[in-house]
Write a protein that holds these residues in place. Structure first.
Motif, PDB file in Angstrom:
ATOM      1  N   ASP A 147       1.023  -1.242  -0.052  1.00  0.00           N
ATOM      2  CA  ASP A 147      -0.009   0.275  -0.130  1.00  0.00           C
ATOM      3  C   ASP A 147       0.830   1.064  -0.191  1.00  0.00           C
ATOM      4  O   ASP A 147       0.315   2.336  -0.384  1.00  0.00           O
ATOM      5  CB  ASP A 147      -1.045   0.107   1.178  1.00  0.00           C
ATOM      6  CG  ASP A 147      -1.491  -1.463   1.498  1.00  0.00           C
ATOM      7  OD1 ASP A 147      -2.290  -1.951   0.782  1.00  0.00           O
ATOM      8  OD2 ASP A 147      -1.061  -2.035   2.442  1.00  0.00           O
TER       9      ASP A 147
ATOM     10  N   PRO B 172      -7.148  -1.390   0.950  1.00  0.00           N
ATOM     11  CA  PRO B 172      -7.450  -1.468  -0.369  1.00  0.00           C
ATOM     12  C   PRO B 172      -6.254  -0.584  -1.207  1.00  0.00           C
ATOM     13  O   PRO B 172      -5.868   0.501  -0.649  1.00  0.00           O
ATOM     14  CB  PRO B 172      -8.610  -0.742  -0.461  1.00  0.00           C
ATOM     15  CG  PRO B 172      -9.370  -0.688   0.913  1.00  0.00           C
ATOM     16  CD  PRO B 172      -8.367  -1.110   1.605  1.00  0.00           C
TER      17      PRO B 172
ATOM     18  N   ASP C 186      -7.329  -7.225  -5.075  1.00  0.00           N
ATOM     19  CA  ASP C 186      -8.296  -7.336  -4.248  1.00  0.00           C
ATOM     20  C   ASP C 186      -7.745  -8.354  -3.354  1.00  0.00           C
ATOM     21  O   ASP C 186      -7.005  -9.198  -3.464  1.00  0.00           O
ATOM     22  CB  ASP C 186      -9.398  -7.860  -4.867  1.00  0.00           C
ATOM     23  CG  ASP C 186     -10.262  -7.198  -5.831  1.00  0.00           C
ATOM     24  OD1 ASP C 186     -10.365  -5.880  -5.662  1.00  0.00           O
ATOM     25  OD2 ASP C 186     -10.658  -7.586  -6.924  1.00  0.00           O
TER      26      ASP C 186
ATOM     27  N   GLY D 110     -11.666  -8.075   1.830  1.00  0.00           N
ATOM     28  CA  GLY D 110     -12.122  -6.676   1.551  1.00  0.00           C
ATOM     29  C   GLY D 110     -13.160  -6.786   0.443  1.00  0.00           C
ATOM     30  O   GLY D 110     -13.386  -7.765  -0.064  1.00  0.00           O
TER      31      GLY D 110
END
Length: 369
Positions: free
Chosen positions: A168, A195, A200, A204
């Protein structure tokens, strides 16, 4: 813990030759797994096996005072534990999104605030500095290549492979990936609980329908730089699409078989994987790490067998995910007892050597060199 009631068949394998050294592990030498427990196996056998073969935890945070602790500083305790348990290498996982995670009303780990741009990257750099201190002052060697692993094991020096759990912090900037590589990172896990623009994740909402074009670029960049790609936490669709992009073996570092009877009822069902999900990783030449959330060592051994029955013993590893949460291996000084349980539970010496390190080292050699 929750059981999905998935019934498994049990197969026995007949392989060719025994695996007696690190070089033999990399060559993928095969052996035989006995159907009945070996009562004659002893802790001395386990200790000898760990002396002769490199053992690796393919995903760990090194317990409650490890890299994910917000207060603990690096110390000598980890090296002491590794020497006592005779485990050679830990894939030590930084978690860049840790500061923004928390439990929701359903007690599910999730993002609880939106970070400002650059915040997760700054946290990642801080954790890299934590590792620099660990290596500089506390008896741990950083392994950047297979030769480093071999040298550390031969010298009896505990070693780490630096691992990142969730990308991330990239924020679509591939140059940050290159900076992490320069700082010693050699495993990159694509997604975690936040996210991102890569793909994906299992717990989530599905927003990308799998892997994104940027995610494909990240995999290619990892292969180019020389880093292991870890698809733990990714959805089955993300993994299957990553398989099509990957030109090197993939790692899925910490999970268990969906509906594992050995693990039993668990709140981690969403993080378990189906046989098809596991086979997709194995088809790349990769391996699936089994976490330590089992009630006993003997049940853990059964969990290893469940996955081996699906993908074969050459595609199963130890990936404890040890952190501050309860599990079998919050410390490493009794790691030899797990190896002993594997030998007593029906795994041959050669199959045990593959699972405790040989399978990961094959991936590491192919990805890093």
């Amino acid at each position: 813990m929750h059981c999905c009631g998935y019934a498994l068949s049990r197969r026995d394998w007949m392989w060719s030759t025994a695996l007696g050294s690190f070089g033999a592990m990399l060559a993928g030498c095969a052996g035989t797994r006995n159907a009945a427990p070996r009562a004659e196996a002893s802790l001395a056998d386990a200790t000898a096996l760990l002396r002769d073969n490199v053992a690796v935890d393919v995903h760990t945070h090194a317990g409650p005072d490890g890299i994910t602790s917000r207060t603990a500083r690096p110390g000598d305790e980890l090296a002491r534990q590794m020497r006592a348990g005779r485990i050679a290498v830990l894939c030590l996982a930084d978690v860049p999104d840790a500061p923004i995670l928390g439990r929701n009303a359903n007690n599910v780990l999730t993002v609880v605030r939106t970070p400002e741009p650059g915040f997760l990257y700054a946290h990642h750099l801080d954790r890299l500095a934590w590792v620099d201190e660990l290596v500089a002052r506390h008896g741990i060697r950083r392994a950047l290549t297979v030769a480093d692993v071999q040298a550390a094991h031969a010298a009896g020096q505990p070693a780490i492979v630096l691992d990142i759990e969730g990308l991330d912090f990239l924020e679509t900037k591939l140059e940050r990936l290159e900076e992490s590589y320069r700082r010693g990172v050699r495993t990159m896990q694509l997604v975690h609980y936040t996210p991102n623009d890569i793909g994906d994740f299992q717990t989530g909402a599905v927003v990308h329908n799998g892997l994104t074009p940027f995610g494909a670029d990240v995999i290619r960049a990892c292969h180019r730089l020389g880093m292991v790609v870890d698809v733990a936490h990714a959805t089955a669709d993300t993994v299957k699409q990553a398989v099509r992009v990957a030109s090197k073996p993939l790692l899925l570092s910490h999970t268990a078989l969906r509906g594992s009877k050995a693990q039993g009822a668990t709140p981690l069902t969403e993080r378990q994987i189906t046989p098809d999900h596991a086979r997709a990783v194995a088809e790349t030449g990769g391996s699936i790490g089994i976490w330590h959330f089992f009630p006993t060592r003997e049940r853990y051994v059964e969990g290893l067998k469940e996955m081996a029955d699906i993908v074969g013993v050459e595609h199963v590893s130890i990936g404890t995910d040890a952190s501050g949460t309860p599990g079998l291996f919050t410390q490493y000084d009794r790691f030899a007892e797990l190896v002993d349980a594997m030998l007593r539970g029906g795994f041959t010496r050669s199959d045990t050597a593959k699972i405790i390190g040989g399978n990961y080292l094959r991936i590491f050699a192919a990805s890093v060199g």
